[in-house]
Design an enzyme around this catalytic site. Structure first.
Site, PDB file in Angstrom:
ATOM      1  N   GLY A   1       0.697  -1.215   0.003  1.00 42.40           N
ATOM      2  CA  GLY A   1       0.117  -0.162  -0.061  1.00 42.40           C
ATOM      3  C   GLY A   1       0.855   1.089  -0.087  1.00 42.40           C
TER       4      GLY A   1
ATOM      5  N   ARG B   1      13.636  10.043  -2.629  1.00 42.33           N
ATOM      6  CA  ARG B   1      14.683  11.210  -2.847  1.00 42.33           C
ATOM      7  C   ARG B   1      15.694  11.125  -1.719  1.00 42.33           C
ATOM      8  NH1 ARG B   1      15.313  15.986   0.023  1.00 42.33           N
ATOM      9  NH2 ARG B   1      15.927  17.888  -1.090  1.00 42.33           N
ATOM     10  N   ALA B   2      15.646  10.628  -0.400  1.00 44.49           N
ATOM     11  CA  ALA B   2      16.516  10.536   0.430  1.00 44.49           C
ATOM     12  C   ALA B   2      17.498   9.545   0.263  1.00 44.49           C
ATOM     13  CB  ALA B   2      16.177  10.274   1.880  1.00 44.49           C
ATOM     14  N   VAL B   3      16.804   8.340  -0.333  1.00 42.08           N
ATOM     15  CA  VAL B   3      17.699   7.208  -0.759  1.00 42.08           C
ATOM     16  C   VAL B   3      18.868   7.383  -1.864  1.00 42.08           C
ATOM     17  CG1 VAL B   3      18.044   4.919  -1.709  1.00 42.08           C
ATOM     18  CG2 VAL B   3      16.305   5.224   0.109  1.00 42.08           C
TER      19      VAL B   3
ATOM     20  N   ARG C   1      19.714  10.640  -3.086  1.00 45.00           N
ATOM     21  CA  ARG C   1      20.467  11.843  -2.794  1.00 45.00           C
ATOM     22  C   ARG C   1      21.773  11.466  -1.720  1.00 45.00           C
ATOM     23  NH1 ARG C   1      17.995  17.611  -4.045  1.00 45.00           N
ATOM     24  NH2 ARG C   1      17.063  16.930  -6.101  1.00 45.00           N
TER      25      ARG C   1
ATOM     26  N   ARG D   1       1.071  -5.489  -5.351  1.00 44.81           N
ATOM     27  CA  ARG D   1       1.132  -6.442  -4.590  1.00 44.81           C
ATOM     28  C   ARG D   1       1.597  -7.787  -5.456  1.00 44.81           C
ATOM     29  NH1 ARG D   1      -0.345  -4.720   0.133  1.00 44.81           N
ATOM     30  NH2 ARG D   1      -2.194  -3.050   0.071  1.00 44.81           N
ATOM     31  N   CYS D   2       2.514  -8.387  -4.906  1.00 40.53           N
ATOM     32  CA  CYS D   2       3.172  -9.700  -6.048  1.00 40.53           C
ATOM     33  C   CYS D   2       3.054 -10.757  -5.118  1.00 40.53           C
ATOM     34  CB  CYS D   2       4.311  -8.927  -6.512  1.00 40.53           C
ATOM     35  SG  CYS D   2       5.159 -10.173  -7.638  1.00 40.53           S
TER      36      CYS D   2
ATOM     37  N   GLY E   1       5.696  -2.104   4.053  1.00 37.06           N
ATOM     38  CA  GLY E   1       5.252  -2.748   5.469  1.00 37.06           C
ATOM     39  C   GLY E   1       5.792  -4.227   5.500  1.00 37.06           C
ATOM     40  N   ASP E   2       4.981  -4.677   6.090  1.00 33.50           N
ATOM     41  CA  ASP E   2       5.251  -6.240   6.667  1.00 33.50           C
ATOM     42  C   ASP E   2       5.621  -7.244   5.445  1.00 33.50           C
ATOM     43  OD1 ASP E   2       4.959  -8.414   9.014  1.00 33.50           O
ATOM     44  OD2 ASP E   2       3.803  -9.139   7.277  1.00 33.50           O
TER      45      ASP E   2
ATOM     46  N   THR F   1       4.055   2.955   5.590  1.00 34.91           N
ATOM     47  CA  THR F   1       2.428   2.361   5.630  1.00 34.91           C
ATOM     48  C   THR F   1       1.785   3.375   6.727  1.00 34.91           C
ATOM     49  OG1 THR F   1       0.891   0.752   6.514  1.00 34.91           O
ATOM     50  CG2 THR F   1       3.048   0.736   7.522  1.00 34.91           C
TER      51      THR F   1
ATOM     52  N   ASP G   1      -0.819   2.639   8.232  1.00 36.85           N
ATOM     53  CA  ASP G   1      -1.085   1.799   9.620  1.00 36.85           C
ATOM     54  C   ASP G   1      -0.306   1.841  10.629  1.00 36.85           C
ATOM     55  OD1 ASP G   1      -3.583   1.198   8.126  1.00 36.85           O
ATOM     56  OD2 ASP G   1      -2.733  -0.922   7.610  1.00 36.85           O
TER      57      ASP G   1
ATOM     58  N   ASP H   1       1.861  -0.202  11.636  1.00 43.70           N
ATOM     59  CA  ASP H   1       1.992  -1.550  12.178  1.00 43.70           C
ATOM     60  C   ASP H   1       3.177  -2.345  12.044  1.00 43.70           C
ATOM     61  OD1 ASP H   1       1.508  -1.629   9.389  1.00 43.70           O
ATOM     62  OD2 ASP H   1      -0.143  -3.276   9.653  1.00 43.70           O
TER      63      ASP H   1
ATOM     64  N   ARG I   1      -6.274  -2.497   9.191  1.00 42.64           N
ATOM     65  CA  ARG I   1      -6.757  -4.150   8.944  1.00 42.64           C
ATOM     66  C   ARG I   1      -6.385  -4.993  10.424  1.00 42.64           C
ATOM     67  NH1 ARG I   1      -3.442  -7.158   4.977  1.00 42.64           N
ATOM     68  NH2 ARG I   1      -1.786  -6.794   6.329  1.00 42.64           N
TER      69      ARG I   1
ATOM     70  N   LYS J   1     -26.263  16.937  24.729  1.00 37.33           N
ATOM     71  CA  LYS J   1     -25.500  16.979  23.669  1.00 37.33           C
ATOM     72  C   LYS J   1     -26.414  16.386  22.245  1.00 37.33           C
ATOM     73  CE  LYS J   1     -20.885  15.511  22.510  1.00 37.33           C
ATOM     74  NZ  LYS J   1     -19.776  14.596  22.761  1.00 37.33           N
TER      75      LYS J   1
ATOM     76  N   ARG K   1      -4.969   7.751   2.233  1.00 38.11           N
ATOM     77  CA  ARG K   1      -3.644   7.452   1.876  1.00 38.11           C
ATOM     78  C   ARG K   1      -3.215   8.318   0.931  1.00 38.11           C
ATOM     79  NH1 ARG K   1      -3.418   1.318  -0.766  1.00 38.11           N
ATOM     80  NH2 ARG K   1      -3.773  -0.169   1.154  1.00 38.11           N
TER      81      ARG K   1
END
Length: 319
Positions: free
Chosen positions: A11, A21-23, A25, A72-73, A102-103, A125, A127, A129, A171, A213, A252
């Site tokens: 996701g 970008r950080a990777v 540069r 997703r593969c 993620g995981d 991610t 989430d 998580d 999830r 209320k 997202r």
């Protein structure tokens, strides 16, 4: 190392572009080339990649989503496809890989590391998580998106004297629902990590009505049940009528927050350092405001835990 690669998988999350970008540069700073792999592990298998120079990652730090796209593969779980991808990397002269995701993405990175191909995971991610790190890239932005949405829903809930159920993503993890519910002053929050009490939810709504209320907000994480299911239960069990708002994939999207951009920069840069130091089968994370790296095998022995003290606090503040 003279050449590494980076991919995003699973996701998408706001801040992934900032991490890419950080990777790039950080690696270029150390005279290391970076290949951008498109569409996650699918692209890894097929060798879909191109060289990313400084200009290629210019103007992306503020963009949501991922310029490398994602997918997703399931096929990547099979050894033959992993070997196929490794052969593509060998042909391109790629000596290491940074995986942002993620995981599931981490499991792919660990599998490649065990085959002798250096990999480092960067947690991305909404989430929040990923075991081993307190925060993941994208969580803060998604949290702010959810809170802003709840604030707007509360306006119409007040105007029409309605109670709303707001369904948010998560999830198996309730962080997004928990933090958003506390920040937005929700009357009840339902998360996967804690059993919910229907009588308590109804009692809270009734207490609010008794003191004048006109509305209430209930936050439910999708891992508990859908907002529609909860609305039906409340109607059948207590005759309580609610409206349902499902925030969905809006959570997202959007430009990453300043916090997520800084986090992405710090983690992406550290991932490159770990590779250049000879690390493999590692993940980078944040703990007590400090960046660190840890073993992926150890990460899968951990279990993500919601901050239950926040759950208790939300109940105390929504009396």
């Amino acid at each position: 190392m003279k050449k590494i690669a980076v991919l995003t998988s699973g996701g998408d999350a706001p801040g992934m572009n900032a991490a890419i970008r950080a990777v790039v540069r950080k690696a270029n700073y150390h005279q290391v080339d970076v290949m951008g792999i498109y569409r996650g592990y699918e692209g890894f298998i097929e060798g879909k990649m191109e060289l990313l120079d400084l200009g290629a990652v210019g103007g992306i730090i503020q963009r949501g989503g991922t310029m490398l796209f994602s997918s997703r593969c399931p096929e990547f779980k099979e050894d033959k496809y992993q070997q196929q991808g490794l052969e593509k990397m060998k042909q391109a002269g790629v000596e290491g890989l940074v995986v942002i995701g993620g995981d599931g993405s981490y499991r792919g990175a660990l599998a490649l590391s065990k085959k002798g191909f250096p990999c480092v995971g960067v947690p991305g991610t909404i989430d929040n998580d990923v075991p081993g790190t307190e925060y993941t890239i994208g969580f803060d932005t998604a949290l702010n998106t959810v809170v802003e949405s709840i604030d707007k829903i509360r306006d119409t809930a007040t105007s029409h004297e309605n109670s709303f159920i707001v369904e948010v993503m998560g999830r198996d993890a309730g962080d997004l629902a928990l933090w958003a519910g506390l920040a937005a002053g929700a009357e009840s929050i339902l998360i996967p990590e804690e059993p919910y009490d229907l009588d308590d939810i109804i009692e809270r709504m009734n207490r609010g009505v008794a003191r004048g209320k006109k509305h209430s907000i209930i936050i439910v994480a999708e891992g508990v049940m859908s907002g529609g299911e909860l609305a039906q239960i409340l109607k059948e069990k207590a005759g309580v009528h609610t409206r349902v708002s499902v925030l969905g994939h809006i959570q997202r999207g959007g430009a990453p927050s300043a916090r997520d951009r800084v986090l992405a920069g710090r983690l992406g840069a550290r991932a490159v350092e770990v590779l250049l130091e000879g690390g493999s089968g590692r993940a980078v994370g944040i703990k007590n405001h400090e960046v660190f790296d840890y073993d992926l095998d150890e990460a899968f022995k951990m279990k993500h835990k919601a901050e239950i003290s926040l759950y208790t606090l939300s109940k105390e503040l929504s009396i």
